[in-house]
Structures are given as C-alpha cells and as structure tokens.
Design an enzyme around this catalytic site. Sequence first.
Site, mmCIF file in Angstrom:
data_model
loop_
_atom_site.group_PDB
_atom_site.id
_atom_site.type_symbol
_atom_site.label_atom_id
_atom_site.label_comp_id
_atom_site.label_asym_id
_atom_site.label_seq_id
_atom_site.Cartn_x
_atom_site.Cartn_y
_atom_site.Cartn_z
ATOM 1 N N MET A 30 -59.705 -16.256 -26.906
ATOM 2 C CA MET A 30 -60.594 -17.238 -26.274
ATOM 3 C C MET A 30 -60.753 -16.919 -24.790
ATOM 4 S SD MET A 30 -60.140 -20.799 -28.224
ATOM 5 C CE MET A 30 -58.709 -21.375 -27.317
ATOM 6 N N GLY A 31 -60.414 -15.701 -24.363
ATOM 7 C CA GLY A 31 -60.569 -15.338 -22.956
ATOM 8 C C GLY A 31 -59.444 -15.888 -22.101
ATOM 9 N N LEU A 33 -57.716 -14.107 -20.121
ATOM 10 C CA LEU A 33 -56.764 -13.146 -20.666
ATOM 11 C C LEU A 33 -55.553 -12.924 -19.769
ATOM 12 C CD1 LEU A 33 -59.232 -10.474 -22.108
ATOM 13 C CD2 LEU A 33 -58.267 -12.499 -23.204
ATOM 14 N N GLY A 36 -50.300 -10.964 -22.601
ATOM 15 C CA GLY A 36 -50.091 -11.206 -24.037
ATOM 16 C C GLY A 36 -51.297 -10.740 -24.839
ATOM 17 N N HIS A 37 -52.506 -11.121 -24.361
ATOM 18 C CA HIS A 37 -53.719 -10.686 -25.055
ATOM 19 C C HIS A 37 -53.844 -9.163 -25.015
ATOM 20 C CE1 HIS A 37 -55.029 -14.828 -23.589
ATOM 21 N NE2 HIS A 37 -55.228 -14.931 -24.891
ATOM 22 N N GLY A 147 -51.106 -12.863 -32.159
ATOM 23 C CA GLY A 147 -49.813 -12.996 -31.498
ATOM 24 C C GLY A 147 -48.856 -13.897 -32.256
ATOM 25 N N SER A 186 -52.772 -18.972 -21.660
ATOM 26 C CA SER A 186 -53.887 -19.273 -20.743
ATOM 27 C C SER A 186 -53.703 -20.661 -20.145
ATOM 28 C CB SER A 186 -55.217 -19.212 -21.490
ATOM 29 O OG SER A 186 -55.329 -17.971 -22.149
ATOM 30 N N ARG A 187 -53.077 -21.566 -20.899
ATOM 31 C CA ARG A 187 -52.922 -22.946 -20.414
ATOM 32 C C ARG A 187 -51.788 -23.088 -19.395
ATOM 33 N NH1 ARG A 187 -54.562 -24.335 -26.135
ATOM 34 N NH2 ARG A 187 -56.529 -25.457 -25.949
HETATM 35 P P1 AMP Z 1 -55.943 -17.423 -27.452
HETATM 36 O O1 AMP Z 1 -56.869 -16.754 -26.484
HETATM 37 O O2 AMP Z 1 -54.966 -18.341 -26.814
HETATM 38 O O3 AMP Z 1 -56.664 -18.014 -28.627
HETATM 39 O O4 AMP Z 1 -55.038 -16.262 -28.065
HETATM 40 C C1 AMP Z 1 -55.622 -15.137 -28.645
HETATM 41 C C2 AMP Z 1 -54.550 -14.320 -29.302
HETATM 42 O O5 AMP Z 1 -53.586 -13.916 -28.325
HETATM 43 C C3 AMP Z 1 -53.770 -15.071 -30.378
HETATM 44 O O6 AMP Z 1 -53.505 -14.190 -31.463
HETATM 45 C C4 AMP Z 1 -52.505 -15.448 -29.659
HETATM 46 O O7 AMP Z 1 -51.412 -15.650 -30.504
HETATM 47 C C5 AMP Z 1 -52.300 -14.238 -28.778
HETATM 48 N N1 AMP Z 1 -51.411 -14.545 -27.659
HETATM 49 C C6 AMP Z 1 -51.553 -15.552 -26.763
HETATM 50 N N2 AMP Z 1 -50.504 -15.567 -25.913
HETATM 51 C C7 AMP Z 1 -49.683 -14.554 -26.289
HETATM 52 C C8 AMP Z 1 -48.429 -14.055 -25.805
HETATM 53 N N3 AMP Z 1 -47.792 -14.608 -24.764
HETATM 54 N N4 AMP Z 1 -47.886 -12.993 -26.431
HETATM 55 C C9 AMP Z 1 -48.511 -12.425 -27.504
HETATM 56 N N5 AMP Z 1 -49.692 -12.847 -27.998
HETATM 57 C C10 AMP Z 1 -50.268 -13.897 -27.407
#
Ligand code: AMP
Length: 280
Positions: A30-31, A33, A36-37, A147, A186-187
Amino acid sequence: MKIVSDLDALRAQVAAWRSASETVAFAPTMGALHEGHLSLVELGKAHASRAVASVFVNPTQFAPHEDFDAYPRDLDRDAALLAGAGCDLLYAPDRHAMYPDNFATSVNVAGVSAPMEGAMRPTHFAGVAVVVCKLLNRVQPDIAVFGEKDYQQLQVIRRMVADLDMNVQILGAPIKRDHDGLALSSRNAYLNAQERVVAGRFNVILAEAVNALRRKTPIASALDEAKAKLLEVGFKAVDYVELVDPDSLMTIAGDILSQPARLIAVARIGNVRLLDNMAV
Ligand code: AMP
C-alpha cells in the site's frame, strides 16, 4: 524501473518477459514503503529474474472509521526506493480502474480469517482477499511475496490461493525490525517520540513470553503476564495476545506448549494499533 498504471501495459511487459523465458516475482504493497517492503522485493528477486511491486491503497480493506484518507501516500518516494531495491516494474493502478462502479464480487476466506484481526476488523480480510486476488490475476506472477509481519494475512492468502487453484507460489518474508526490534510498519509514522519509545518494548515483552513458553511456563500465565507488562509499560490497550497453530491459526489448547506455535499480538498506543508476532 518502469512505472505503469495501465493494465494493458502491465500485461504486455509481463508477457514480454515470459516469452523471453523470464520468471516474475510480485510484492503487493500500500506504499509508504520502508525496509520491510523492500525486503519482499529483494526476496522475490532472489527467486525470480524480474520483480514487480504494486502500490495501491486498497479502500475495501479499511472500515469506514479507519485511516484510508489519512494513509500516507508518496508515489515518487516509493518509486525511488523500489528502483534502488532492484524492482523492475512498479504497478500503481487507479482506484476506479480496480473498483469500477458496478464492481460486485467478494472473496471470503472462512476459518483463518475469523480469529484475531478478523474478530477485531470483520470486513478487513475480505477486502485483502479480493484485492490480492485481483492483483495476482492482473500481474500473473510465478511467485508472490508477503510479509510475516501480517502473519494472519499471509495464511489467509495461502488458503485462498490453494482453494481457488491459483497458479502462484506464495513466499513469506521474515519481519524487518527497527534498531530496538520494533517491527517496521507504515503506521509507525503516526507515533510521537514518547509513544515510539513505548512501542519499542512490544517486541521485547513478546520475546520474553516466547522464552517463558519454551521454558514450559503454563500458556495462560505466559500470555497474561505479557498482557500485564504491555499495559504496565504504557500501552493504552491490548487487543489480543494469542498462541496459535502456525497454519490453522486455531488457539493452542492445553496447559503447556508441546507443538510449534505462533505468538501473535496487537496492542494500542496513541491512535495506532501495533501488530507483531513470533515463532515459538
Ligand atoms: P502494507 O503496505 O502494509 O500493506 O504491506 C505490504 C506487504 O509488506 C505485506 O505483505 C506486509 O506483510 C509486508 N510488510 C510490512 N511490514 C513489514 C515488515 N516490517 N517486515 C516484512 N514485511 C513487511
């Protein structure tokens, strides 16, 4: 790195790679970034010759009172980070192209969607499942990377892909953490300095619970102790601290742990819900 928002352009590029016998890994995001992303893209690149990432703030996974409008958006910054991580194509579809006015389909994954986040956010995983289903159909990758940070989401997607015979291999990526062990999210940007310090205690308290469980502390006392410590160090509320089967996500019954398990927790601080989990 190519940036496309058009479905035909996406399909043409992936088809060109495929006809050159290349393989494609895909990381949906969801950006906003962070490392982790980027680790998802890097893991994808280790398993396929091309990496595609998407940035799409998916409205269907937010409840009306949640932070859809406030969710941080900066596509130029995200594109620069992805390019630096070796991403070959960024797909950033437009909201209306993903969900036209006559959109009518839902994807409900029973079982693994029900406990924990599913109980707290009843419409969340249906929104995740429908958007991931659409994105996988659009990109048609060989591999998709998610993730372990969102452990329940990863299991929901594994279930959906198996149940719907989707021809993609799902890879789980380990959680990337900040210097004090806080899982990157991101939060986390919503936390003020004082809240950020408290947030850094979350992983430490969970790791103590993991150790207690390994030492055969009764499950109920280890979980209660973790909840009490979280409130003591300044969390406003603890939504849950659960010990579950790593695949089915069913609560582990019994007094003492005697099987592989996953400790999954959500605690609130300020207006932020922090998610974390660890293998036991
Ligand atoms: P989001 O943008 O929050 O929807 O996350 C997109 C992807 O990044 C999802 O598969 C999450 O699980 C992964 N993700 C987010 N934070 C982390 C992190 N700290 N370590 C590994 N993967 C992550």
